[in-house]
Scaffold this motif. Sequence first.
Motif, PDB file in Angstrom:
ATOM      1  N   ALA A  74     -10.147   5.376  -2.211  1.00  0.00           N
ATOM      2  CA  ALA A  74     -10.433   6.462  -1.270  1.00  0.00           C
ATOM      3  C   ALA A  74     -10.697   7.789  -1.967  1.00  0.00           C
ATOM      4  O   ALA A  74     -11.380   8.635  -1.420  1.00  0.00           O
ATOM      5  N   ASN A  75     -10.173   7.976  -3.188  1.00  0.00           N
ATOM      6  CA  ASN A  75     -10.479   9.238  -3.884  1.00  0.00           C
ATOM      7  C   ASN A  75     -11.637   9.078  -4.863  1.00  0.00           C
ATOM      8  O   ASN A  75     -11.901   9.960  -5.655  1.00  0.00           O
ATOM      9  N   GLY A  76     -12.359   7.954  -4.785  1.00  0.00           N
ATOM     10  CA  GLY A  76     -13.586   7.777  -5.551  1.00  0.00           C
ATOM     11  C   GLY A  76     -13.435   7.089  -6.889  1.00  0.00           C
ATOM     12  O   GLY A  76     -14.430   6.831  -7.566  1.00  0.00           O
ATOM     13  N   GLU A  77     -12.213   6.764  -7.298  1.00  0.00           N
ATOM     14  CA  GLU A  77     -12.003   6.084  -8.579  1.00  0.00           C
ATOM     15  C   GLU A  77     -12.292   4.589  -8.433  1.00  0.00           C
ATOM     16  O   GLU A  77     -12.342   4.059  -7.328  1.00  0.00           O
ATOM     17  N   ARG A  78     -12.454   3.917  -9.561  1.00  0.00           N
ATOM     18  CA  ARG A  78     -12.613   2.459  -9.560  1.00  0.00           C
ATOM     19  C   ARG A  78     -11.219   1.834  -9.467  1.00  0.00           C
ATOM     20  O   ARG A  78     -10.332   2.180 -10.222  1.00  0.00           O
ATOM     21  N   PHE A  79     -11.028   0.904  -8.516  1.00  0.00           N
ATOM     22  CA  PHE A  79      -9.737   0.230  -8.384  1.00  0.00           C
ATOM     23  C   PHE A  79      -9.542  -0.716  -9.557  1.00  0.00           C
ATOM     24  O   PHE A  79     -10.392  -1.554  -9.844  1.00  0.00           O
ATOM     25  N   GLN A  80      -8.407  -0.560 -10.220  1.00  0.00           N
ATOM     26  CA  GLN A  80      -8.027  -1.409 -11.351  1.00  0.00           C
ATOM     27  C   GLN A  80      -6.733  -2.123 -10.960  1.00  0.00           C
ATOM     28  O   GLN A  80      -5.667  -1.515 -10.978  1.00  0.00           O
ATOM     29  N   PRO A  81      -6.768  -3.405 -10.591  1.00  0.00           N
ATOM     30  CA  PRO A  81      -5.580  -4.077 -10.060  1.00  0.00           C
ATOM     31  C   PRO A  81      -4.385  -4.110 -11.005  1.00  0.00           C
ATOM     32  O   PRO A  81      -3.250  -4.132 -10.554  1.00  0.00           O
ATOM     33  N   GLY A  82      -4.615  -4.079 -12.302  1.00  0.00           N
ATOM     34  CA  GLY A  82      -3.507  -4.122 -13.258  1.00  0.00           C
ATOM     35  C   GLY A  82      -2.839  -2.777 -13.498  1.00  0.00           C
ATOM     36  O   GLY A  82      -1.786  -2.710 -14.126  1.00  0.00           O
ATOM     37  N   THR A  85      -0.839   1.731  -9.536  1.00  0.00           N
ATOM     38  CA  THR A  85      -1.375   2.593  -8.483  1.00  0.00           C
ATOM     39  C   THR A  85      -0.948   2.063  -7.122  1.00  0.00           C
ATOM     40  O   THR A  85      -0.356   0.982  -7.026  1.00  0.00           O
ATOM     41  N   ALA A  86      -1.291   2.838  -6.086  1.00  0.00           N
ATOM     42  CA  ALA A  86      -0.912   2.427  -4.739  1.00  0.00           C
ATOM     43  C   ALA A  86      -1.820   3.073  -3.711  1.00  0.00           C
ATOM     44  O   ALA A  86      -2.559   4.012  -4.010  1.00  0.00           O
ATOM     45  N   ALA A  87      -1.702   2.555  -2.495  1.00  0.00           N
ATOM     46  CA  ALA A  87      -2.400   3.109  -1.332  1.00  0.00           C
ATOM     47  C   ALA A  87      -1.351   3.608  -0.347  1.00  0.00           C
ATOM     48  O   ALA A  87      -0.321   2.952  -0.133  1.00  0.00           O
ATOM     49  N   HIS A  88      -1.621   4.774   0.233  1.00  0.00           N
ATOM     50  CA  HIS A  88      -0.745   5.360   1.243  1.00  0.00           C
ATOM     51  C   HIS A  88      -1.620   5.948   2.339  1.00  0.00           C
ATOM     52  O   HIS A  88      -2.715   6.432   2.068  1.00  0.00           O
ATOM     53  N   THR A  89      -1.145   5.929   3.572  1.00  0.00           N
ATOM     54  CA  THR A  89      -1.978   6.377   4.691  1.00  0.00           C
ATOM     55  C   THR A  89      -2.189   7.881   4.744  1.00  0.00           C
ATOM     56  O   THR A  89      -3.249   8.329   5.184  1.00  0.00           O
ATOM     57  N   ASP A 114      -5.352   5.737  -3.207  1.00  0.00           N
ATOM     58  CA  ASP A 114      -6.118   5.026  -2.188  1.00  0.00           C
ATOM     59  C   ASP A 114      -5.440   5.154  -0.830  1.00  0.00           C
ATOM     60  O   ASP A 114      -4.305   5.625  -0.738  1.00  0.00           O
ATOM     61  N   ARG A 115      -6.113   4.735   0.222  1.00  0.00           N
ATOM     62  CA  ARG A 115      -5.591   4.774   1.582  1.00  0.00           C
ATOM     63  C   ARG A 115      -5.180   3.376   2.034  1.00  0.00           C
ATOM     64  O   ARG A 115      -5.831   2.388   1.719  1.00  0.00           O
ATOM     65  N   GLY A 116      -4.116   3.296   2.800  1.00  0.00           N
ATOM     66  CA  GLY A 116      -3.581   2.060   3.331  1.00  0.00           C
ATOM     67  C   GLY A 116      -2.061   2.171   3.316  1.00  0.00           C
ATOM     68  O   GLY A 116      -1.548   3.202   2.908  1.00  0.00           O
ATOM     69  N   PHE A 118      -2.733  -0.518   6.483  1.00  0.00           N
ATOM     70  CA  PHE A 118      -3.103  -0.306   7.876  1.00  0.00           C
ATOM     71  C   PHE A 118      -2.563  -1.424   8.764  1.00  0.00           C
ATOM     72  O   PHE A 118      -3.164  -1.814   9.736  1.00  0.00           O
ATOM     73  N   VAL A 119      -1.398  -1.931   8.424  1.00  0.00           N
ATOM     74  CA  VAL A 119      -0.707  -2.973   9.185  1.00  0.00           C
ATOM     75  C   VAL A 119       0.521  -2.318   9.801  1.00  0.00           C
ATOM     76  O   VAL A 119       1.245  -1.598   9.119  1.00  0.00           O
ATOM     77  N   GLN A 120       0.768  -2.543  11.057  1.00  0.00           N
ATOM     78  CA  GLN A 120       1.867  -1.870  11.761  1.00  0.00           C
ATOM     79  C   GLN A 120       3.142  -2.712  11.774  1.00  0.00           C
ATOM     80  O   GLN A 120       3.654  -3.056  12.804  1.00  0.00           O
ATOM     81  N   ASN A 121       3.682  -3.022  10.643  1.00  0.00           N
ATOM     82  CA  ASN A 121       4.935  -3.793  10.608  1.00  0.00           C
ATOM     83  C   ASN A 121       5.950  -3.172   9.654  1.00  0.00           C
ATOM     84  O   ASN A 121       6.669  -3.878   8.974  1.00  0.00           O
ATOM     85  N   GLY A 122       5.994  -1.867   9.610  1.00  0.00           N
ATOM     86  CA  GLY A 122       6.964  -1.187   8.757  1.00  0.00           C
ATOM     87  C   GLY A 122       6.490  -0.943   7.340  1.00  0.00           C
ATOM     88  O   GLY A 122       7.220  -0.387   6.528  1.00  0.00           O
ATOM     89  N   ARG A 123       5.258  -1.357   7.024  1.00  0.00           N
ATOM     90  CA  ARG A 123       4.745  -1.114   5.674  1.00  0.00           C
ATOM     91  C   ARG A 123       4.424   0.364   5.505  1.00  0.00           C
ATOM     92  O   ARG A 123       3.739   0.958   6.334  1.00  0.00           O
ATOM     93  N   ILE A 124       4.910   0.928   4.396  1.00  0.00           N
ATOM     94  CA  ILE A 124       4.642   2.343   4.126  1.00  0.00           C
ATOM     95  C   ILE A 124       3.803   2.548   2.871  1.00  0.00           C
ATOM     96  O   ILE A 124       3.312   3.645   2.640  1.00  0.00           O
ATOM     97  N   ILE A 125       3.615   1.475   2.087  1.00  0.00           N
ATOM     98  CA  ILE A 125       2.819   1.601   0.858  1.00  0.00           C
ATOM     99  C   ILE A 125       2.269   0.232   0.479  1.00  0.00           C
ATOM    100  O   ILE A 125       2.906  -0.793   0.715  1.00  0.00           O
ATOM    101  N   ASP A 126       1.056   0.227  -0.059  1.00  0.00           N
ATOM    102  CA  ASP A 126       0.457  -0.972  -0.666  1.00  0.00           C
ATOM    103  C   ASP A 126       0.384  -0.707  -2.156  1.00  0.00           C
ATOM    104  O   ASP A 126      -0.277   0.248  -2.586  1.00  0.00           O
ATOM    105  N   LEU A 127       1.032  -1.538  -2.936  1.00  0.00           N
ATOM    106  CA  LEU A 127       1.023  -1.392  -4.388  1.00  0.00           C
ATOM    107  C   LEU A 127      -0.099  -2.215  -5.000  1.00  0.00           C
ATOM    108  O   LEU A 127      -0.470  -3.259  -4.475  1.00  0.00           O
ATOM    109  N   SER A 128      -0.618  -1.751  -6.118  1.00  0.00           N
ATOM    110  CA  SER A 128      -1.558  -2.579  -6.878  1.00  0.00           C
ATOM    111  C   SER A 128      -0.784  -3.769  -7.438  1.00  0.00           C
ATOM    112  O   SER A 128       0.463  -3.756  -7.486  1.00  0.00           O
TER     113      SER A 128
END
Length: 189
Positions: A74-82, A85-89, A114-116, A118-128
């Motif tokens: 979401a901030n324009g960088e290339r996602f590197q799974p290793g 990093t994380a995504a937050h809404t 990054d952003r995310g 976007f699941v409504q089950n108590g998730r507050i962060i998506d980690l790489s």
Amino acid sequence: MQRYSPIRTAATAAMLLTLTACAGGNFRPVTDAPIRIGPAYTIRGTTYVPAAAPSYDMVGYASWYGNESGNQTANGERFQPGWITAAHTTLPLPTYVEVTALDTGRRIIVRVNDRGPFVQNGRIIDLSRGAAEQLGIKEQGHAPVRVRRVEPAEKDRKRLREGKPAASLPPVSAAELQRLRGALAAKPR
């Protein structure tokens, strides 16, 4: 002596820029500036309002993602799974957070770019994938966590911007871990 026309020079420059974009050159370099908060946005009927939130400190659940390798964050960088990093809404991009696994008390510093989720089950962060591995929750896929905004030392920021983990943190105390677990149990679902 050959002379170059301004039109020909401009056309050549435009062509090179186009080729660079096609070759992946349209990704933003990994940097801490500028910090983007961004406008409110709606995903699947839920509106998210990004905000500065200097005292952000929440308990909830983390998941991880990693199949989007090479996609643009979401901030324009290339996602590197290793990378760690994380995504937050709603947190500004980038932001640094300390993530604590409530099962073990293990803590790491993560760079949010990054952003995310976007699941409504108590998730507050998506980690790489790299962050989930470092935190020790990759095998679980979904784990209780505390996410707290922090301002790490520049050497840790630099390491995270280069795809390396920040310095190791000691686990939280048993008393603090018990308090955090109680806060999660008291949180409405």
